[in-house]
Design an enzyme around this catalytic site. Structure first.
Site, PDB file in Angstrom:
ATOM      1  N   GLU A   1       1.983  33.059   8.989  1.00 32.79           N
ATOM      2  CA  GLU A   1       1.828  34.188   9.915  1.00 32.79           C
ATOM      3  C   GLU A   1       3.148  34.657  10.513  1.00 32.79           C
ATOM      4  O   GLU A   1       3.336  35.842  10.780  1.00 32.79           O
ATOM      5  CB  GLU A   1       0.858  33.835  11.044  1.00 32.79           C
ATOM      6  CG  GLU A   1      -0.600  33.790  10.622  1.00 32.79           C
ATOM      7  CD  GLU A   1      -1.047  32.425  10.141  1.00 32.79           C
ATOM      8  OE1 GLU A   1      -0.174  31.546   9.934  1.00 32.79           O
ATOM      9  OE2 GLU A   1      -2.268  32.214   9.975  1.00 32.79           O
TER      10      GLU A   1
ATOM     11  N   PHE B   1     -13.632  26.215  18.108  1.00 30.54           N
ATOM     12  CA  PHE B   1     -12.755  25.990  16.955  1.00 30.54           C
ATOM     13  C   PHE B   1     -11.791  27.178  16.796  1.00 30.54           C
ATOM     14  O   PHE B   1     -12.206  28.329  16.835  1.00 30.54           O
ATOM     15  CB  PHE B   1     -13.597  25.826  15.687  1.00 30.54           C
ATOM     16  CG  PHE B   1     -12.765  25.677  14.446  1.00 30.54           C
ATOM     17  CD1 PHE B   1     -11.938  24.574  14.274  1.00 30.54           C
ATOM     18  CD2 PHE B   1     -12.780  26.657  13.466  1.00 30.54           C
ATOM     19  CE1 PHE B   1     -11.152  24.442  13.141  1.00 30.54           C
ATOM     20  CE2 PHE B   1     -11.984  26.531  12.323  1.00 30.54           C
ATOM     21  CZ  PHE B   1     -11.175  25.417  12.164  1.00 30.54           C
ATOM     22  N   GLN B   2     -10.537  26.866  16.626  1.00 28.92           N
ATOM     23  CA  GLN B   2      -9.471  27.875  16.484  1.00 28.92           C
ATOM     24  C   GLN B   2      -9.447  28.863  17.653  1.00 28.92           C
ATOM     25  O   GLN B   2      -9.134  30.037  17.480  1.00 28.92           O
ATOM     26  CB  GLN B   2      -9.571  28.615  15.138  1.00 28.92           C
ATOM     27  CG  GLN B   2      -9.239  27.690  13.969  1.00 28.92           C
ATOM     28  CD  GLN B   2      -8.992  28.414  12.664  1.00 28.92           C
ATOM     29  OE1 GLN B   2      -9.526  29.476  12.401  1.00 28.92           O
ATOM     30  NE2 GLN B   2      -8.140  27.827  11.823  1.00 28.92           N
TER      31      GLN B   2
ATOM     32  N   LYS C   1     -14.595  38.048  17.386  1.00 36.45           N
ATOM     33  CA  LYS C   1     -15.292  38.250  16.114  1.00 36.45           C
ATOM     34  C   LYS C   1     -16.558  39.093  16.284  1.00 36.45           C
ATOM     35  O   LYS C   1     -16.857  39.957  15.446  1.00 36.45           O
ATOM     36  CB  LYS C   1     -15.647  36.894  15.505  1.00 36.45           C
ATOM     37  CG  LYS C   1     -16.143  36.994  14.088  1.00 36.45           C
ATOM     38  CD  LYS C   1     -16.276  35.634  13.429  1.00 36.45           C
ATOM     39  CE  LYS C   1     -16.641  35.801  11.943  1.00 36.45           C
ATOM     40  NZ  LYS C   1     -16.760  34.498  11.276  1.00 36.45           N
TER      41      LYS C   1
ATOM     42  N   MET D   1      27.089  27.243  12.753  1.00 39.01           N
ATOM     43  CA  MET D   1      27.450  27.640  14.111  1.00 39.01           C
ATOM     44  C   MET D   1      27.340  26.450  15.062  1.00 39.01           C
ATOM     45  O   MET D   1      28.149  26.288  15.970  1.00 39.01           O
ATOM     46  CB  MET D   1      26.548  28.794  14.586  1.00 39.01           C
ATOM     47  CG  MET D   1      27.070  29.506  15.825  1.00 39.01           C
ATOM     48  SD  MET D   1      28.687  30.280  15.569  1.00 39.01           S
ATOM     49  CE  MET D   1      28.184  31.930  15.074  1.00 39.01           C
TER      50      MET D   1
END
Lengths: 586, 163
Positions: free
Chosen positions: A66, A128-129, A178, A496
Site C-alpha cells: 500500500e 478484524f482489520q 463497508k 548520508m
C-alpha cells in the site's frame, strides 16, 4: 492555489437511479477526470473493487504494498499537477499507507485517499482489520472524513477533491465503511462545493505588492529564493520572467528545483544544508530577500538565530499561499498571502510600469561578489581514478537524457547528488521526498511518472539502502510494462548516515554498512527486467546510452561507486548556512 | 502572556480532536479548554486559554485557522472582553465550620447548591483569579474536591463574533 492543470468543474451530474456507495465512488472519480487509481484490495473495499471491475473510465494500478500506491499517486500529482488518487483497505491497508500520506502532506501534494473501513455497526468493537483511520491520519492530512451515511458520500468526495487541490494543497482522506459502500442512495454529484470554514485567499494585497516592488527596486544586494510552492502553484513562467526582469541572483530549494531554470546564468544553484557556496552566501549576505513559496525550513536556512543575527538589517518579502508559513521561523517584513502565480503577475505588471529601475551599479558590484563565491567551484569533485564517482553518473545521466527526463530519487547522498548535478530546467521534473525524507519513494515515484508520461524518459536515482525499502514494486513494473531506468548508486553504505558519522560521531560506522546485499542484476532479471553491473568509470556513459536505448524495458543499473565519497558543501546541523564545510577544506 | 482564544467550529465529530491534536503536535500550551454547541446547532464555540509570546500566539491563531473545520478564531485579548469560569467545591461542613463556610461563600457571592449532614457543594462563578481567591480563603483541610469549567468569554459591546 488553483491548479490550472486540474480538471475543470464538471457539470452537475443528476441521476434518478439508486446507486450503491461503491458505484458512487467510481462515478465521482470519473466526474473528477481521474485517469489512474493506485490501490490494493482487501475485505473492507471488496464492494468498491467489484464496481472497479465493471467500469472503464479509469485504470486501477495494483501495487505490491500500500505504501507504494500512495507514493505512485503522489508522484503522478507532482509530475502532472493533477490530484493523485489511491484506494486501500481498512486496518493494515491504512497503516501501510500512512508513510505515503505523511510524505505527501509534508510536501503539500494534492491527493485524495479513499480507505475502506469496517461496517458502521462494528466501528469501535476492535473488529478484524479495524483501526481508527481518521484518528491515525489526522496529523498528516490536510483534512479527513469518515462517511457514515451513503447520502453524504458524493458531496464528501467532491469536498475532498476541492480541499486537496485548492489553497495550500495536501492529501485528503475519505474513510468509507463497508456497509456504506454497499448501501444505495440517489446519486447527485455537485458541480461545486461551498464551505464557510474553508475559503483560501488567492489574490495578493495590492498595497503589499507595491511595498515589495519598492523594496526590491531599492535593493543593492538582492536575492530571490524560490521554493516548492512555485512549482505547486504552476508559477515557473512568472518566476522566470520576474528574475530576468530584475536581473538578480536566484536560488531554488530542493523542492523548488526547475522552478527557475538551472542552466540560466542568474541561477546560483540549490541552497541549504547541502547547497552551493554562492547560493548560501548570497542568501546570508543579501540586503533584500524575496522568498517565493518557500518556508525557511531548517534544511534551508540552518539555524534561524544565526540567519537573523548574522544580518539584522536584511529585509524580507515573503509570498506564500499559506498564512501560517509566514513569520513561522524567520520574521518577515513584507508578507504577501496569495496564489503565487497571481501575485507574481501583479508584481511583474507593477515593476514594468514603475519608473524606477534596479540600481545597476550596486547590482553589478553584488554580482561581482556572487561570481567570486561561484568561482570557488564548490561542486568540483575528483575525477580520473578507476572508481566510479556518483556525481559523474548523475552528470552523464543528464547528458544522455539531454536534461529532459523525469528524475525521481530516494533519500540520502544520491538524492543530494541528483539535486546538485542534474540541472533541472523545467518544473515538475524532479520528484523527491523533501519534507519527510522518506526512503523507498524512488521506485514508486518513477511508476507514477511513467503512468503519467509513458513516452518520457523516467530515471530513478537511488541507493542500495533506499531501493530495498520498496523493491517489491519491480513486480508492479513488470505487470504494467514500465520501462523505468533505475540508477542505483551502490556504495554499500547508508551513505548520508556514514557521512554524518564520519564528521560528527568519530567515524564510528554504527549500523550504516549495508551487508548481505542481493545480486541486483540477477534480482532485476528474476522479475523479467534487464540488469546491469557497471564498475568502471569508462563504462558509465555507454551503459546509460544502452539502457535508455531500450525504450520498452526496465533497466536496473547497478553502479558500484566510491564508498568514501561525501556530499559537499555541507552545513553541520544547528549551524548557520554560511558556515559550510567544503571538499577542499579536508 | 495569557490569551483567551475564542473559536467557532463546525459542530462535527472530530473537530475537538483536530484542535487539541494541533496544540499537542506543535507543542502549544492549553491551560483550559471548554466547548459546547451554540444557539446555531451547526456550530460549536470553543474557548481555549493558552500562553505564549506574541509570535507564538500568532502562529497558534494561524495554525488553528488553517484547520478545515474552523470557521473563525479570535484572540479576545485583542479587545475589551468579559470572561467567566464556573467552579463547584465540595467541602466538609460540620459543627462550627458550617456557619463559617456559609459566611465565606456569601462574601464571594457563591451559593450552596447541595448540602448533606456533613458536606456542602458550593457554586461560584467569576474570573479565574476570583475562584483561586475563594479556594485560598477556605481552610484547605475542609476541601473534599473541586471541579472547574475553564474560562469562557465574550467581547464587550458591539464586538460580536459570528460565523
Amino acid at each position: 492555489m488553483k491548479l490550472s492543470d486540474a480538471p475543470q468543474q464538471p457539470a452537475t451530474t443528476e441521476s434518478t437511479e439508486l446507486l450503491s456507495g461503491a458505484e458512487i465512488v467510481c462515478r465521482a472519480l470519473k466526474a473528477e477526470g481521474v485517469e489512474f487509481l493506485f490501490g490494493y484490495p482487501g475485505g473492507a473495499v471488496l464492494v468498491i473493487y467489484d464496481e472497479i471491475y465493471k467500469q472503464k473510465s479509469f485504470s486501477h494500478i495494483l501495487v505490491r504494498h500500500e505504501q507504494a500506491a500512495l507514493h505512485a499517486a503522489d508522484a503522478y500529482a507532482r509530475a502532472t499537477g493533477k490530484p493523485g488518487v489511491a484506494l486501500v483497505t481498512s486496518g493494515p491497508g491504512v497503516t501501510n499507507a500512512v508513510t505515503g500520506i505523511a510524505t505527501a502532506y509534508m510536501d503539500s501534494i494534492p491527493m485524495v485517499v479513499i480507505t475502506g473501513q469496517v461496517p458502521t455497526h462494528a466501528i469501535g468493537q476492535d473488529a478484524f482489520q479495524e483501526c481508527d483511520t481518521v484518528g491515525i491520519t489526522r496529523p498528516c492530512v490536510k483534512h479527513n472524513f469518515l462517511v457514515k451515511d451513503v447520502a453524504d458520500l458524493a458531496e464528501t468526495i467532491k469536498k475532498a477533491f476541492y480541499i486537496a487541490t485548492t489553497g495550500r494543497p495536501g492529501p485528503v482522506l475519505v474513510d468509507i465503511p463497508k456497509d456504506v459502500s454497499a448501501a444505495k442512495t440517489l446519486y447527485h454529484y455537485p458541480a461545486a462545493v461551498e464551505m464557510r470554514s474553508y475559503r483560501p485567499v488567492t489574490k495578493g494585497h495590492s498595497g503589499q505588492i507595491k511595498k515589495a516592488m519598492q523594496m526590491l527596486l531599492g535593493a543593492s544586494r538582492p536575492m530571490i529564493y524560490v521554493g516548492g510552492g512555485a512549482v505547486l502553484g504552476n508559477a515557473s513562467a512568472q518566476v522566470t520572467e520576474l528574475v530576468r526582469l530584475l536581473g538578480y541572483p536566484c536560488t531554488n530549494t530542493l523542492m523548488g528545483l526547475g522552478a527557475f531554470p538551472a542552466s540560466d546564468k542568474q541561477f546560483v544553484g540549490m541552497l541549504g544544508m547541502l547547497g552551493t557556496v554562492e547560493a548560501n552566501m548570497a542568501m546570508q549576505n543579501s540586503d533584500v530577500l524575496l522568498a517565493i513559496g518557500a518556508r525557511f525550513d531548517d534544511r534551508v536556512i540552518g539555524n534561524p538565530t544565526h540567519f537573523a543575527a548574522g544580518n539584522p538589517t536584511r529585509k524580507i518579502v515573503h509570498i506564500d499561499i499559506d498564512p501560517s508559513s509566514i513569520s513561522k521561523r524567520v520574521k518577515v517584513d513584507v508578507p504577501i498571502v496569495g496564489d503565487i502565480k497571481e501575485v507574481l503577475t501583479d508584481l511583474i505588471a507593477q515593476l514594468k510600469a514603475a519608473e524606477q529601475k534596479p540600481d545597476s551599479k550596486a547590482i553589478a558590484a553584488w554580482w561581482k561578489q556572487v561570481e567570486e563565491w561561484r568561482s570557488k567551484d564548490c561542486l568540483k569533485y575528483k575525477t580520473g581514478g578507476d572508481i566510479i564517482k556518483p556525481q559523474y553518473v548523475v552528470e552523464k545521466l543528464w547528458e544522455v537524457t539531454k536534461g529532459d527526463a523525469y528524475v525521481t530519487s530516494d533519500v540520502g547522498q544520491h538524492q543530494m547528488w541528483a539535486a546538485q548535478y542534474y540541472r533541472f530546467d523545467k518544473p515538475r521534473r524532479w520528484i523527491n521526498s523533501g519534507g519527510l525524507g522518506t526512503m523507498g519513494v524512488g521506485l514508486p515515484y518513477a511508476m507514477g511518472c511513467k503512468f503519467a508520461f509513458p513516452d518520457a524518459d523516467v530515471a530513478c536515482i537511488t541507493g542500495e539502502g533506499s531501493i530495498q525499502m520498496n523493491i517489491q514494486e519491480l513486480s508492479t513494473c513488470k505487470q504494467y510494462h514500465l520501462p523505468i531506468k533505475v540508477i542505483l548508486l551502490n556504495n554499500r553504505y547508508l551513505g548520508m548516515v556514514r557521512q554524518w558519522q564520519q564528521f560528527f560521531h568519530g567515524d564510528r560506522h554504527s549500523e550504516s554498512y549495508m551487508d548481505a546485499l542481493p545480486n541486483f542484476k540477477m534480482l532485476a532479471e528474476s522479475y523479467g527486467h534487464v540488469g546491469m553491473d557497471i564498475e568502471k568509470p569508462a563504462d558509465v556513459e555507454g551503459a546509460l546510452k544502452d539502457a535508455f536505448a531500450m525504450k520498452d524495458r526496465l533497466v536496473f543499473m547497478n553502479f558500484i561507486t566510491d564508498q568514501k565519497e561525501n556530499v559537499f558543501p555541507m552545513v553541520p546541523g544547528g549551524k548557520g548556512i554560511s558556515e559550510m564545510i567544503l571538499a577542499e577544506d579536508l | 502572556m495569557r490569551h483567551i482564544l475564542s473559536i467557532l467550529v463546525e459542530n462535527e465529530a472530530g473537530a475537538l480532536s483536530r484542535v487539541a491534536g494541533l496544540f499537542s503536535a506543535r507543542g502549544y500550551n492549553i491551560e483550559s479548554l471548554t466547548v459546547a454547541p451554540t444557539e446555531d446547532a451547526t456550530l460549536s464555540r470553543m474557548t481555549i486559554v493558552t500562553s505564549g509570546s506574541d509570535e507564538v500566539i500568532e502562529q497558534i491563531t494561524k495554525q488553528v485557522n488553517k484547520l478545515v473545520d474552523i470557521v473563525k478564531i479570535v484572540d479576545l485579548n485583542e479587545g475589551k472582553h468579559v470572561e467567566r469560569e464556573l467552579m463547584l467545591v465540595k467541602v466538609r461542613a460540620v459543627g462550627k465550620d458550617r456557619d463559617e463556610l456559609k459566611r465565606t461563600a456569601d462574601i464571594f457571592r457563591a451559593r450552596v447548591i447541595d448540602l448533606t449532614e456533613k458536606t456542602y457543594v458550593i457554586e461560584l462563578t467569576g474570573t479565574g483569579n476570583k475562584l483561586d481567591a475563594f479556594l485560598e480563603a477556605l481552610d484547605r483541610s475542609l476541601i473534599l474536591e473541586t471541579v472547574r469549567t475553564g474560562a469562557c468569554g465574550l467581547g464587550r459591546g458591539e464586538w460580536i463574533i459570528k460565523a
